[in-house]
Scaffold this motif. Sequence first.
Motif, mmCIF file in Angstrom:
data_model
loop_
_atom_site.group_PDB
_atom_site.id
_atom_site.type_symbol
_atom_site.label_atom_id
_atom_site.label_comp_id
_atom_site.label_asym_id
_atom_site.label_seq_id
_atom_site.Cartn_x
_atom_site.Cartn_y
_atom_site.Cartn_z
ATOM 1 N N GLY A 57 5.806 -0.114 -7.042
ATOM 2 C CA GLY A 57 4.409 0.143 -6.690
ATOM 3 C C GLY A 57 3.766 -0.889 -5.794
ATOM 4 N N ASN A 267 4.899 11.456 -3.925
ATOM 5 C CA ASN A 267 5.277 10.373 -3.013
ATOM 6 C C ASN A 267 6.766 10.052 -3.060
ATOM 7 O OD1 ASN A 267 3.136 9.137 -1.399
ATOM 8 N ND2 ASN A 267 2.075 8.960 -3.346
ATOM 9 N N THR A 350 9.302 1.538 -4.996
ATOM 10 C CA THR A 350 8.255 0.785 -4.307
ATOM 11 C C THR A 350 7.042 1.656 -4.007
ATOM 12 O OG1 THR A 350 9.877 -0.656 -3.243
ATOM 13 C CG2 THR A 350 7.711 -0.506 -2.202
ATOM 14 N N TRP A 351 7.289 2.872 -3.526
ATOM 15 C CA TRP A 351 6.183 3.693 -2.998
ATOM 16 C C TRP A 351 5.571 4.640 -4.009
ATOM 17 C CZ3 TRP A 351 4.063 1.650 1.108
ATOM 18 C CH2 TRP A 351 4.851 0.761 1.838
ATOM 19 N N CYS A 352 6.010 4.542 -5.254
ATOM 20 C CA CYS A 352 5.332 5.286 -6.326
ATOM 21 C C CYS A 352 4.032 4.539 -6.592
ATOM 22 C CB CYS A 352 6.183 5.309 -7.593
ATOM 23 S SG CYS A 352 5.276 5.961 -9.011
ATOM 24 N N PRO A 353 2.885 5.194 -6.420
ATOM 25 C CA PRO A 353 1.621 4.464 -6.584
ATOM 26 C C PRO A 353 1.458 3.837 -7.959
ATOM 27 C CG PRO A 353 1.211 6.648 -5.647
ATOM 28 C CD PRO A 353 2.663 6.603 -6.048
ATOM 29 N N VAL A 354 2.146 4.375 -8.981
ATOM 30 C CA VAL A 354 2.045 3.766 -10.308
ATOM 31 C C VAL A 354 3.349 3.059 -10.709
ATOM 32 C CG1 VAL A 354 0.169 5.208 -11.176
ATOM 33 C CG2 VAL A 354 2.506 6.035 -11.355
#
Lengths: 370, 262
Positions: A57, A267, A350-354
Amino acid sequence: MTAFSIDRSELDSLFQALKKRGYEVVGPTLQDQAIVYDYIESSAELPVGMSDEQEAGSYRLKKRSDGALFAYAVGPHAWKKFLHPSHQRLWTVKKQKGDLQFISEKPNSIRYAFIGVRACDIAAMQVQDKVFLSGTEKNYFYKELRENTFIVGVNCSHAVSTCFCTSMQTGPKLLSGFDLSLTELIENERHIFLLKCGSKKGEEVLQELSYDQAKPAEQEAAQKLIENTSQQINKNLDVSNIQELFYQNYEHSHWEDVAERCLSCANCTMVCPTCFCTTVEDVSDLSGDHSERWQKWDSCFSLDFSYTHGTGPRRSSIKSRYRQWLTHKLATWIDQFGSSGCVGCGRCITWCPVGIDLTQEVAALRGIQK
Amino acid sequence: MSHSSTPKLAVWKFASCDGCQLSLLDCEDELLAISEKLEIAHFLEASRLQIAGPYDLSLVEGSITTAQDLEKIQKIRQQSKYLVCIGACATSGGIQALRNFQDVKEFSSAVYAKPHYIETLKTSTSIASHVLVDFELQGCPINKKQLIEVILAFLQQRQPNIPSYSVCVECKQAGKVCVMVASGTPCLGPVTHAGCGAVCPAYHRGCYACYGPMESPNTQALSRRWQDLGASRKDLVRVFRTFNAYANDFHKISEFHEKKEK
Ligand code: SF4
Ligand code: SF4
Ligand code: SF4
């Protein structure tokens, strides 16, 4: 493979040689606080002296003092952005004097040269090759672009906390699937690249550069660098009996646990270099005699994705959508295409907002607390 | 031009700012073509002409805030073959639904010199809370391209292509860098309905949720992330109480945070 060496300044000759051959050069560059892939003109547009720190994240750029050009891990963009674009027209239909005229879309004849492709991303292309090119129906949009692409790979000199290519046996060392491979060496005021050819096309391009035979010490340094990178990787995904793990755990209570955290925002599927799912949309204009069918990226996290006529969405809960994603990625993908759908690039983490981390979810399914 | 077989379009207004109707006037290039396919029978923002119903397609803007509105929307429903709500006011009660969290009497006496002149309902509510609606186009204001798509879909008797997934999907398809991940900027994109094309993240700002809740918003999980990034309960109440404050999912989560705050 024979190893050669070129000076850092020769990189621009490489760009020129590729352009002369009609390639559009695409590579890593800085944009909006991240390293993305875009059209670049010269090596000055590469992320000079830039590196990154990544966690679940979170992504942050970091400056380096050595002017390195490739000392970072993969960013938010995947090369599928070019080979399997988010929007693709498939055909057009026109009404002319009462007749319908169908015009199928021609594949894009653009020839890309990708600069700085990592081992995991080459593996991802090979996964997508299986998806798009191995069946009886080939995706000719992808085929044309893929066959025309020139790949300049780069061995990773820096790994981040989300990388786990070593678990998936896809990196960090480049083994195949490139036309040219580079290893960046910066030592004692010298900035050079070790270069290997992976194809005839690669050998031809090499002839336009001024190069030397690589010295044994340089080869050793390159080898060490890659080993070092391997050692930086401490994320691990245990893939042993992975299919059984999933097939025996459709009803595991852990799926509820992930569903509490997952936003179903999609995402992870957008950034994943192997995720290929699309939907089609028919668009028409007001005249009513012109309509087009477009293919657009879709995701197993969207409700419409599992919509079936008469029954509505088959996967209405977030639990069922996350389970579908992970089960396909790591298990049923193997049944379907003969390899895992994951190459260990870490983008979805990395790009998972949570900050949901698939390796931890798998560990939890195995009953291991990480 | 004879309009006998041309479907009749009516555009109605309730409590709103007119912005969504303006989106229709904004369709400069397409408006002429639309008026050839549809007879614009009632659209006071554009013309004084008022042709009696029934109507084939009614576009309804605005929320229900008065007793008269309650009657009027029933009549419109009866006269409309298809009823499509446009904008945050019509689909969720709009920004004026902030009154639903307060005592209307109390603040009308604070604001107006003669509050007894004010005749209003205690709440501002969506059209769908009162009548059956055929489609809801979310957004504050709506996207004019999406409006044309909805009108086209009606004319061609097909489903409109209006995805209800998150803004994140549009954000990623446009190749934008996630502001939440790359700079720790809180963003409402993951719980927000697509449609704007991820305008705010494209300008390095978090999404404000102008398009209301997406199809399956996990507002609890996103709230926890916002808290990690430094948002207080108060901040969370505020960000979910904007243009779509009374949309079910946003309403529930803002009340949750309000209770926790106390
Ligand atoms: S699942 Fe995640 S780690 Fe695996 S290839 Fe896709 S984005 Fe990379
Ligand atoms: S795992 Fe993360 S990125 Fe994927 S849908 Fe869930 S919240 Fe979004
Ligand atoms: S910036 Fe906002 S809308 Fe874009 S991907 Fe990140 S969370 Fe989603």
